[in-house]
Design an enzyme around this catalytic site. Structure first.
Site, PDB file in Angstrom:
ATOM      1  N   MET A  35      17.781 -12.059 -11.009  1.00 16.56           N
ATOM      2  CA  MET A  35      18.385 -10.931 -10.309  1.00 16.56           C
ATOM      3  C   MET A  35      17.289  -9.970  -9.839  1.00 16.56           C
ATOM      4  O   MET A  35      17.544  -8.787  -9.593  1.00 16.56           O
ATOM      5  CB  MET A  35      19.385 -10.205 -11.229  1.00 16.56           C
ATOM      6  CG  MET A  35      20.528 -11.135 -11.653  1.00 16.56           C
ATOM      7  SD  MET A  35      22.056 -10.290 -12.034  1.00 16.56           S
ATOM      8  CE  MET A  35      21.549  -9.306 -13.418  1.00 16.56           C
ATOM      9  N   LEU A  38      11.337  -8.452 -11.071  1.00 15.19           N
ATOM     10  CA  LEU A  38      10.685  -9.493 -11.878  1.00 15.19           C
ATOM     11  C   LEU A  38       9.609  -8.929 -12.799  1.00 15.19           C
ATOM     12  O   LEU A  38       8.939  -7.949 -12.481  1.00 15.19           O
ATOM     13  CB  LEU A  38      10.061 -10.541 -10.947  1.00 15.19           C
ATOM     14  CG  LEU A  38      11.041 -11.212  -9.973  1.00 15.19           C
ATOM     15  CD1 LEU A  38      10.298 -12.232  -9.099  1.00 15.19           C
ATOM     16  CD2 LEU A  38      12.196 -11.885 -10.708  1.00 15.19           C
ATOM     17  N   HIS A  39       9.471  -9.573 -13.959  1.00 10.99           N
ATOM     18  CA  HIS A  39       8.453  -9.196 -14.933  1.00 10.99           C
ATOM     19  C   HIS A  39       7.831 -10.481 -15.490  1.00 10.99           C
ATOM     20  O   HIS A  39       8.185 -11.591 -15.060  1.00 10.99           O
ATOM     21  CB  HIS A  39       9.064  -8.335 -16.042  1.00 10.99           C
ATOM     22  CG  HIS A  39      10.310  -8.927 -16.651  1.00 10.99           C
ATOM     23  ND1 HIS A  39      10.294 -10.074 -17.403  1.00 10.99           N
ATOM     24  CD2 HIS A  39      11.616  -8.538 -16.574  1.00 10.99           C
ATOM     25  CE1 HIS A  39      11.515 -10.357 -17.797  1.00 10.99           C
ATOM     26  NE2 HIS A  39      12.347  -9.450 -17.300  1.00 10.99           N
ATOM     27  N   HIS A  42      10.052 -13.516 -16.312  1.00 14.51           N
ATOM     28  CA  HIS A  42      10.443 -14.353 -15.171  1.00 14.51           C
ATOM     29  C   HIS A  42       9.270 -15.236 -14.737  1.00 14.51           C
ATOM     30  O   HIS A  42       9.442 -16.411 -14.402  1.00 14.51           O
ATOM     31  CB  HIS A  42      10.821 -13.485 -13.970  1.00 14.51           C
ATOM     32  CG  HIS A  42      12.050 -12.646 -14.163  1.00 14.51           C
ATOM     33  ND1 HIS A  42      12.010 -11.281 -14.230  1.00 14.51           N
ATOM     34  CD2 HIS A  42      13.353 -12.995 -14.294  1.00 14.51           C
ATOM     35  CE1 HIS A  42      13.234 -10.807 -14.374  1.00 14.51           C
ATOM     36  NE2 HIS A  42      14.079 -11.829 -14.428  1.00 14.51           N
ATOM     37  N   GLN A  66      29.062 -10.265 -12.261  1.00 12.14           N
ATOM     38  CA  GLN A  66      28.772 -10.324 -13.694  1.00 12.14           C
ATOM     39  C   GLN A  66      28.593  -8.933 -14.297  1.00 12.14           C
ATOM     40  O   GLN A  66      28.280  -8.802 -15.472  1.00 12.14           O
ATOM     41  CB  GLN A  66      27.577 -11.225 -13.990  1.00 12.14           C
ATOM     42  CG  GLN A  66      26.230 -10.715 -13.520  1.00 12.14           C
ATOM     43  CD  GLN A  66      25.144 -11.757 -13.695  1.00 12.14           C
ATOM     44  OE1 GLN A  66      25.054 -12.722 -12.935  1.00 12.14           O
ATOM     45  NE2 GLN A  66      24.280 -11.590 -14.685  1.00 12.14           N
ATOM     46  N   ASP A 155      18.183 -14.114 -23.014  1.00 11.11           N
ATOM     47  CA  ASP A 155      19.637 -14.111 -22.837  1.00 11.11           C
ATOM     48  C   ASP A 155      20.174 -15.354 -23.553  1.00 11.11           C
ATOM     49  O   ASP A 155      20.562 -16.340 -22.921  1.00 11.11           O
ATOM     50  CB  ASP A 155      19.997 -14.122 -21.351  1.00 11.11           C
ATOM     51  CG  ASP A 155      19.537 -12.848 -20.668  1.00 11.11           C
ATOM     52  OD1 ASP A 155      19.999 -11.770 -21.071  1.00 11.11           O
ATOM     53  OD2 ASP A 155      18.697 -12.924 -19.758  1.00 11.11           O
ATOM     54  N   GLN A 158      23.637 -16.733 -22.811  1.00 14.24           N
ATOM     55  CA  GLN A 158      23.685 -17.271 -21.447  1.00 14.24           C
ATOM     56  C   GLN A 158      23.155 -18.704 -21.399  1.00 14.24           C
ATOM     57  O   GLN A 158      23.722 -19.561 -20.708  1.00 14.24           O
ATOM     58  CB  GLN A 158      22.869 -16.370 -20.519  1.00 14.24           C
ATOM     59  CG  GLN A 158      22.715 -16.911 -19.112  1.00 14.24           C
ATOM     60  CD  GLN A 158      22.119 -15.902 -18.159  1.00 14.24           C
ATOM     61  OE1 GLN A 158      22.816 -15.055 -17.647  1.00 14.24           O
ATOM     62  NE2 GLN A 158      20.830 -16.003 -17.891  1.00 14.24           N
TER      63      GLN A 158
HETATM   64  O1  PAF Z   1      19.807 -14.048 -16.158  1.00 17.21           O
HETATM   65  C1  PAF Z   1      20.026 -13.569 -15.025  1.00 17.21           C
HETATM   66  O2  PAF Z   1      19.169 -12.917 -14.408  1.00 17.21           O
HETATM   67  C2  PAF Z   1      21.371 -13.795 -14.386  1.00 17.21           C
HETATM   68  O3  PAF Z   1      22.390 -13.757 -15.326  1.00 17.21           O
HETATM   69  C3  PAF Z   1      21.447 -15.083 -13.539  1.00 17.21           C
HETATM   70  C4  PAF Z   1      21.269 -16.313 -14.402  1.00 17.21           C
HETATM   71  C5  PAF Z   1      20.369 -15.044 -12.470  1.00 17.21           C
HETATM   72  C6  PAF Z   1      22.799 -15.184 -12.846  1.00 17.21           C
HETATM   73  O4  PAF Z   1      23.038 -14.101 -12.007  1.00 17.21           O
END
Ligand code: PAF
Length: 286
Positions: A35, A38-39, A42, A66, A155, A158
């Protein structure tokens, strides 16, 4: 790729163009969904994708479906130019940066619901969150057909939800989970960290410290779930910058059920509020 080396990176904002670019790209394709803002966390995913694949694609899309809270969505950090510069330096080939209308055009009404897994922990405190994540990740996979997709352990839930999604819908994408990248004081890297005040930022490593306490106990042989949860909880409660605790969990890594006794792999996780900023973190006991 060496920092400073410029790379010919395509930035694409429509589904059609992105699909075509991925069809024409040399395989395998590694996708890092993000999203933005970035750091180093990522970038560790990008670097792993670069090492594993012949084409690296990154998506940058702040996915509105989300976010439960409109204010949270609006204040989510954004820095497209800065992000693109970093991605160029890390040798990314394709960046997908669509508008909200491109991803969710007028009349959009098909959703991906992952089972009870998605209603626990984060899902309980952020209803609909994983429906939004699973839907957008499915759409990104459909547009780009990656061979591998990279997610951070930060996450934790996730990653479990996405593995279930990929398995259940036969998506044929290999999900690669990379370790959480931390600041020197232990705070897990997150795009939201820049929202912390200086006092909150100083206190924020308490989340990792609390999880480490539980981990230490487990290393010492403690297997009782309540004891492990209580140890982390006590450390969080002692920090005055923590306004509330959403959960402290010791759960298995398949169904994310809370454990009475830890046998095998488990995830200790926590979510806390420091005023308007919500922090999450986890450690895997293995
Ligand atoms: O982890 C994230 O940045 C978000 O949940 C993702 C996986 C890009 C989905 O929008």
């Amino acid at each position: 790729m060496t920092a400073g080396v410029q790379h010919n990176m395509r930035v694409i904002s429509t589904n059609e163009e992105m699909s075509q670019a991925c069809r024409e790209a040399v395989k395998p394709i590694g996708l890092v969904p993000t999203m933005g803002a970035l750091h180093a966390g990522h970038l560790s995913l990008v670097d792993q994708a670069r090492a594993d694949n012949l084409t690296v694609a990154v998506s940058i899309f702040v996915n509105p479906t989300q976010f439960g809270d409109k204010a949270d969505l609006e204040k989510y950090p954004r820095d497209l130019e800065g992000d693109l510069e970093m991605l160029r330096r890390h040798g990314v080939d394709l960046v997908y940066s669509p508008t909200v209308e491109e991803v969710y055009p007028e009349g959009f009404d098909t959703w991906v619901n992952v089972g009870p897994l998605a209603d626990k922990l984060e899902g309980r405190h952020r209803p609909g969150h994983f429906r939004g994540v699973a839907t957008v990740v499915s759409k990104l996979f459909n547009v780009m057909s990656p061979n591998r997709a990279y997610f951070g352990q930060k996450d934790g839930q996730q990653t479990v939800v996405i593995q279930q999604l990929v398995r259940d819908l036969d998506m044929g994408v290999e999900v690669v989970v990379m370790p959480t990248v931390r600041e020197q004081d232990g705070l897990a890297m997150s795009s939201r960290n820049i929202q912390l005040s200086p006092e909150q930022r100083q206190a924020a490593p308490v989340v990792y410290r609390a999880l480490c306490e539980s981990h230490q106990l487990w290393m010492g042989g403690e297997r009782n779930g309540d004891a492990l949860r209580a140890a982390a909880q006590a450390i969080l409660q002692a920090e005055s910058q923590v306004d509330s605790i959403d959960y402290v969990s010791v759960a298995n890594m398949t169904a994310l059920d809370e454990l009475d006794q830890v046998e095998g792999r488990a995830m200790v996780s926590a979510a806390v509020h420091m005023r308007a900023v919500r922090l999450i973190d986890n450690i895997v006991l293995r």
